[in-house]
Design a protein around this motif. Structure first.
Motif, PDB file in Angstrom:
ATOM      1  N   ALA A 162       0.864  -1.073   0.084  1.00 10.47           N
ATOM      2  CA  ALA A 162       0.103  -0.057  -0.013  1.00 10.47           C
ATOM      3  C   ALA A 162       0.873   1.270  -0.178  1.00 10.47           C
ATOM      4  O   ALA A 162       0.536   2.347  -0.745  1.00 10.47           O
ATOM      5  N   THR A 163       1.875   1.175   0.821  1.00 12.02           N
ATOM      6  CA  THR A 163       2.818   2.212   0.859  1.00 12.02           C
ATOM      7  C   THR A 163       3.536   2.548  -0.456  1.00 12.02           C
ATOM      8  O   THR A 163       3.589   3.860  -1.145  1.00 12.02           O
ATOM      9  N   LEU A 164       4.091   1.553  -1.071  1.00  8.30           N
ATOM     10  CA  LEU A 164       4.589   1.646  -2.402  1.00  8.30           C
ATOM     11  C   LEU A 164       3.593   1.900  -3.527  1.00  8.30           C
ATOM     12  O   LEU A 164       4.156   3.010  -4.330  1.00  8.30           O
ATOM     13  N   SER A 165       2.497   1.577  -3.526  1.00  5.69           N
ATOM     14  CA  SER A 165       1.503   1.756  -4.510  1.00  5.69           C
ATOM     15  C   SER A 165       1.076   3.275  -4.298  1.00  5.69           C
ATOM     16  O   SER A 165       1.058   3.957  -5.313  1.00  5.69           O
ATOM     17  N   THR A 166       1.147   3.850  -3.262  1.00  6.48           N
ATOM     18  CA  THR A 166       0.751   5.245  -2.906  1.00  6.48           C
ATOM     19  C   THR A 166       1.967   6.115  -3.408  1.00  6.48           C
ATOM     20  O   THR A 166       1.901   7.201  -3.940  1.00  6.48           O
ATOM     21  N   ALA A 167       3.066   5.707  -3.209  1.00  4.89           N
ATOM     22  CA  ALA A 167       4.433   6.414  -3.667  1.00  4.89           C
ATOM     23  C   ALA A 167       4.482   6.687  -5.134  1.00  4.89           C
ATOM     24  O   ALA A 167       4.621   7.537  -5.560  1.00  4.89           O
ATOM     25  N   PHE A 168       4.067   5.683  -5.902  1.00  3.16           N
ATOM     26  CA  PHE A 168       4.165   5.692  -7.143  1.00  3.16           C
ATOM     27  C   PHE A 168       2.876   6.617  -7.766  1.00  3.16           C
ATOM     28  O   PHE A 168       3.010   7.166  -8.639  1.00  3.16           O
ATOM     29  N   GLU A 169       1.603   6.300  -7.252  1.00  4.82           N
ATOM     30  CA  GLU A 169       0.839   7.293  -7.464  1.00  4.82           C
ATOM     31  C   GLU A 169       1.072   8.696  -7.269  1.00  4.82           C
ATOM     32  O   GLU A 169       0.555   9.621  -8.280  1.00  4.82           O
ATOM     33  N   VAL A 170       1.690   8.729  -6.258  1.00  9.00           N
ATOM     34  CA  VAL A 170       2.001  10.419  -6.079  1.00  9.00           C
ATOM     35  C   VAL A 170       3.134  10.755  -7.125  1.00  9.00           C
ATOM     36  O   VAL A 170       2.969  12.025  -7.488  1.00  9.00           O
ATOM     37  N   GLY A 171       3.976  10.068  -7.363  1.00  4.42           N
ATOM     38  CA  GLY A 171       5.029  10.164  -8.446  1.00  4.42           C
ATOM     39  C   GLY A 171       4.357  10.702  -9.768  1.00  4.42           C
ATOM     40  O   GLY A 171       4.691  11.581 -10.283  1.00  4.42           O
ATOM     41  N   LYS A 172       3.517   9.802 -10.006  1.00  4.06           N
ATOM     42  CA  LYS A 172       2.768  10.176 -11.140  1.00  4.06           C
ATOM     43  C   LYS A 172       1.745  11.498 -11.051  1.00  4.06           C
ATOM     44  O   LYS A 172       1.977  12.216 -12.343  1.00  4.06           O
ATOM     45  N   GLN A 173       1.419  11.680 -10.179  1.00  3.53           N
ATOM     46  CA  GLN A 173       0.734  13.008  -9.891  1.00  3.53           C
ATOM     47  C   GLN A 173       1.804  14.238 -10.011  1.00  3.53           C
ATOM     48  O   GLN A 173       1.364  15.219 -10.638  1.00  3.53           O
ATOM     49  N   LEU A 174       2.953  13.930  -9.493  1.00  2.00           N
ATOM     50  CA  LEU A 174       4.019  15.008  -9.696  1.00  2.00           C
ATOM     51  C   LEU A 174       4.811  15.156 -10.973  1.00  2.00           C
ATOM     52  O   LEU A 174       5.496  15.818 -11.345  1.00  2.00           O
ATOM     53  N   ARG A 175       4.008  14.015 -11.870  1.00  2.00           N
ATOM     54  CA  ARG A 175       4.478  14.207 -13.170  1.00  2.00           C
ATOM     55  C   ARG A 175       6.155  13.993 -13.376  1.00  2.00           C
ATOM     56  O   ARG A 175       6.781  14.356 -14.161  1.00  2.00           O
ATOM     57  N   LYS A 176       6.455  12.980 -12.392  1.00  2.00           N
ATOM     58  CA  LYS A 176       7.892  12.614 -12.402  1.00  2.00           C
ATOM     59  C   LYS A 176       7.838  10.905 -13.041  1.00  2.00           C
ATOM     60  O   LYS A 176       6.840  10.161 -13.245  1.00  2.00           O
ATOM     61  N   SER A 177       8.842  10.434 -13.633  1.00  2.00           N
ATOM     62  CA  SER A 177       9.072   9.169 -14.090  1.00  2.00           C
ATOM     63  C   SER A 177       9.787   8.591 -13.027  1.00  2.00           C
ATOM     64  O   SER A 177      10.875   8.690 -12.826  1.00  2.00           O
ATOM     65  N   SER A 178       8.975   7.486 -12.412  1.00  2.00           N
ATOM     66  CA  SER A 178       9.394   6.712 -11.343  1.00  2.00           C
ATOM     67  C   SER A 178      10.042   5.336 -11.758  1.00  2.00           C
ATOM     68  O   SER A 178       9.445   4.564 -12.536  1.00  2.00           O
ATOM     69  N   VAL A 179      11.057   4.769 -11.092  1.00  2.00           N
ATOM     70  CA  VAL A 179      11.640   3.693 -11.101  1.00  2.00           C
ATOM     71  C   VAL A 179      11.739   2.783  -9.995  1.00  2.00           C
ATOM     72  O   VAL A 179      12.243   3.752  -8.744  1.00  2.00           O
ATOM     73  N   LEU A 180      11.185   1.509  -9.722  1.00  2.00           N
ATOM     74  CA  LEU A 180      11.501   0.963  -8.369  1.00  2.00           C
ATOM     75  C   LEU A 180      12.909   0.557  -8.219  1.00  2.00           C
ATOM     76  O   LEU A 180      13.433  -0.214  -9.017  1.00  2.00           O
TER      77      LEU A 180
END
Length: 686
Positions: free
Chosen positions: A481-499
């Motif tokens: 849940a924490t990781l999923s939230t982090a990626f959704e926030v990253g998407k909202q910030l318009r960043k390209s996120s890598v795990l």
């Protein structure tokens, strides 16, 4: 000509349109691949043939004029690059160039007036087909206008290098063909009109109607299009200056840039036929080159993989974020506050040790908002809303109702652990605790908490507003849940996120520090700073090593180096000379030159290396480190390493990030025994 079985064919749909004031209808050709704007029009062999057929049918209909436009929001974004990796002979590459020229030339040589109604994004071959038309209108809603080919290892190969400089002048053409691609810029519609790329600019709402009426005025002689005579006396001097700038920045590492300069020089006096023939030859050479293959691989990473990060839990697990807390109010924390505020548009609160620091952080954010309004990049209504949403306090109780709290304080593990221990007693149970650490262990940071599962690494790159990468680090106990939230926030910030796995310094800093370690081992051995500084020039990196050290800050680089030296002492050397530079607090660069006071500080050995030897040691170190990182599972695949280096370190497309270059130079196999990528993925097929 090789066919691409995966081509999404852009069809050229012809219809005859009555135009008030004209006896004969207009022939309107609409480019449409059958999808919405998320899958733009492009030209593969099928699309070019469809356009050719539509031009034939339009000509036979004997209209008052022929006009070309695109589907909603998209004109055309150029060649179908998905088919380029399939080209495995120079003859096939030549055929692609020749086919585009043959079809587009029909618009240029038509006895019937031709118009391009550029209603949306027009890039590469899409802009070139518009340039072949006799006249052009552009919509204020056109999102991007560009000839970006040089950035992906190619050149404008369907007439752009010859038409554009003779339409808008050599200075403007060099800006569009060279400077903009290399700085990732595009033209706005107003700029296109001011430069003369477009003859008329119309509002998006009535664009087609206004364009048809304007074209009718041209045909009837009621509208006169005046184009200034192109000045030729300074043509050669401009290109000499451009070539010098390219040599200084790229050091000859990008063949497409040098080839574009040659073609622009040819456009001065050569016939159009000779110029476009040279274009075709140049395009064929570049398509078969490794730099173009690597560039197309990079482009695919940025356009596709970056939008679909690997290994991310289902987004349905993500929690809603309605308030953000930021621990710290320094420059990095203030940049983060501005980003969260603009993208999430929820309350954002800063805290720090004293009110003066808090006030300074809040003032930075409001000041940046004021600048955006002044530059007309934000309307006053939005600005007023955001000013109400930003606040600061010295009391951490303001985080009690925050859903997402991120710390951006000094890189000290004990300090960060202390902060989280204090915060855990204040925030609600489901709040996410994110750290912007650049090198420290997320697992260790959360080890003493009652709920370590909600701690996640959220590593931004400086400057926050510019660099698009976000390394999201999963600690050993970070839950889905924490990781999923982090990626959704990253998407909202318009960043390209890598795990990224929780490993020392993660990806970008680990690799950049390995290069720095190799560089300073050479310095310690006696290699002069000016030699190590130019050692990487043949790669065409965005910054030389000493300039990068200045940007990052010697103290920060040394601190990350300490973390990695502790983890991997056999590979990351604790350089006494880097320590001397840090302790001196002197700038390493002064007026773009290495500071002689810093040079005087150094104590060096008597075994200096050549620039070539320094470069090879750095490349060997990169190859070894990347193989170890992949073996450790730091990221899923080599492609993620490349994506991180492109988006977080500015590594150029023509290197493919880094692993394609290590493969094609033979470094990967020599150092690690195998290549990083399968044959043909980013280099020429065997």
């Amino acid at each position: 000509m090789i066919e691409n079985p995966n081509e999404v064919v852009t069809k050229a749909i012809l219809r005859l349109v009555p135009v008030p004031g004209l006896a004969k209808p207009a022939a309107l050709i609409t480019l449409d691949n059958g999808f919405d704007y998320k899958k733009p029009n492009s030209f593969g062999p099928g699309g070019l043939r469809s356009l050719d057929e539509a031009i034939t049918a339009a000509t036979e209909a004997d209209p008052s004029f022929i006009a070309l436009t695109g589907k909603p929001f998209i004109f055309c974004v150029g060649a179908d690059i998905t088919g380029m990796p399939l080209i495995n002979s120079r003859e096939q590459a030549l055929a692609l160039g020749e086919l585009g020229h043959q079809v587009f030339a029909r618009l240029r040589s038509s006895a019937i007036p031709t118009f391009a109604f550029v209603n949306g994004a027009a890039m590469g071959g899409g802009l070139e087909v518009a340039l072949h038309c006799h006249y052009r209108t552009v919509s204020t809603g056109a999102a991007a206008l560009a000839l970006p080919e040089v950035a992906i290892g190619l050149i404008p190969g369907w007439g752009g290098s010859q038409i554009l400089p003779n339409l808008i002048g050599i200075i403007n053409a060099a800006t569009v063909i060279l400077q903009n691609p290399l700085t990732q810029k595009t033209l706005r519609p107003k700029q296109a009109k001011e430069m003369g790329v477009a003859d008329a600019l119309f509002e998006a709402a009535d664009f087609l109607e206004d364009s048809l009426a304007w074209a009718a005025g041209v045909v009837k002689g009621e509208v006169t299009v005046e184009r200034p005579e192109i000045e030729r006396k300074d043509w050669d001097g401009v290109l000499e200056f451009v070539k010098a700038m390219l040599d200084e920045k790229l050091h000859g590492a990008v063949p497409s840039a040098n080839k574009a300069v040659e073609l622009l020089a040819l456009a001065k006096d050569a016939s159009f036929e000779d110029g476009t023939a040279a274009e075709t030859e140049a395009l064929a050479d570049l398509i078969m080159g490794d730099e173009a293959r690597a560039s197309l691989y990079s482009f695919d990473l940025v356009q596709r993989r970056a939008k679909r990060p690997v290994g991310v839990p289902d987004k349905s697990l993500a929690r809603k974020v309605t308030k953000v807390g930021i621990i710290g109010a320094g420059l990095m924390a203030s940049q983060l506050a501005l980003l969260f505020l603009r993208r999430l548009q929820v309350p954002v609160v800063l805290t720090d040790l004293d009110q003066e620091r808090v006030d300074k952080g809040v003032a930075y954010v409001t000041g940046e908002i004021d600048k955006l309004v002044a530059k007309k990049r934000m309307d006053e209504g939005t600005a007023a809303k955001l000013r109400l949403l930003i606040s600061g306090s010295v009391d951490k109780s303001v985080f009690a109702d925050a859903d997402f709290v991120i710390e951006a304080v000094f890189e000290n593990l004990d300090l960060k652990k202390q902060i989280w221990a204090e915060l855990e007693k204040i925030v609600k149970p489901e709040a996410i605790l994110a750290t912007n650490t650049s090198s420290l262990s997320i697992t260790e940071m959360a080890a003493d908490l009652e709920h370590p599962e909600r701690v996640v690494g959220f590593h931004f790159f400086n400057p926050v507003a510019v660099l698009p990468l976000l390394e999201i680090i999963r600690g050993e106990k970070t839950d889905d849940a924490t990781l999923s939230t982090a990626f959704e926030v990253g998407k909202q910030l318009r960043k390209s996120s890598v795990l990224v796995k929780d490993a020392p310094a993660f990806v970008v800093n680990r690799l950049l520090t390995r290069v720095t370690s190799e560089i300073f081992q050479a310095v310690d051995a006696g290699t002069p700073l000016d030699v190590v500084n130019v050692a990487m020039d043949p790669l065409g990196l965005p910054m030389r090593p000493i300039a990068l050290l200045q940007l990052v800050g010697p103290a920060v680089a040394y601190h990350v180096g300490e973390t990695l030296h502790a983890a991997f002492p056999d590979r990351y050397v604790d350089s006494p000379n880097l320590k001397r530079i840090v302790d001196s607090r002197l700038p390493v660069m002064v007026d773009k030159e290495i500071n002689p006071e810093v040079v005087a500080l150094l104590q060096v050995g008597d075994a200096p290396l050549t620039a070539d030897e320094v470069r090879q040691k750095a490349l060997d170190g990169l190859a070894e480190e990347i193989r170890l990182m992949l073996d450790e599972g730091v990221v899923a695949e080599a492609q993620d390493i490349d994506l991180c280096m492109i988006l977080g370190a500015g590594y150029p497309f023509h290197l493919g990030g880094v692993t394609p270059y290590l493969d094609r130079s033979g470094t990967a196999e020599r150092v690690t025994g195998k290549r990083f990528l399968p044959d043909g993925v980013a280099n020429r097929r065997a």
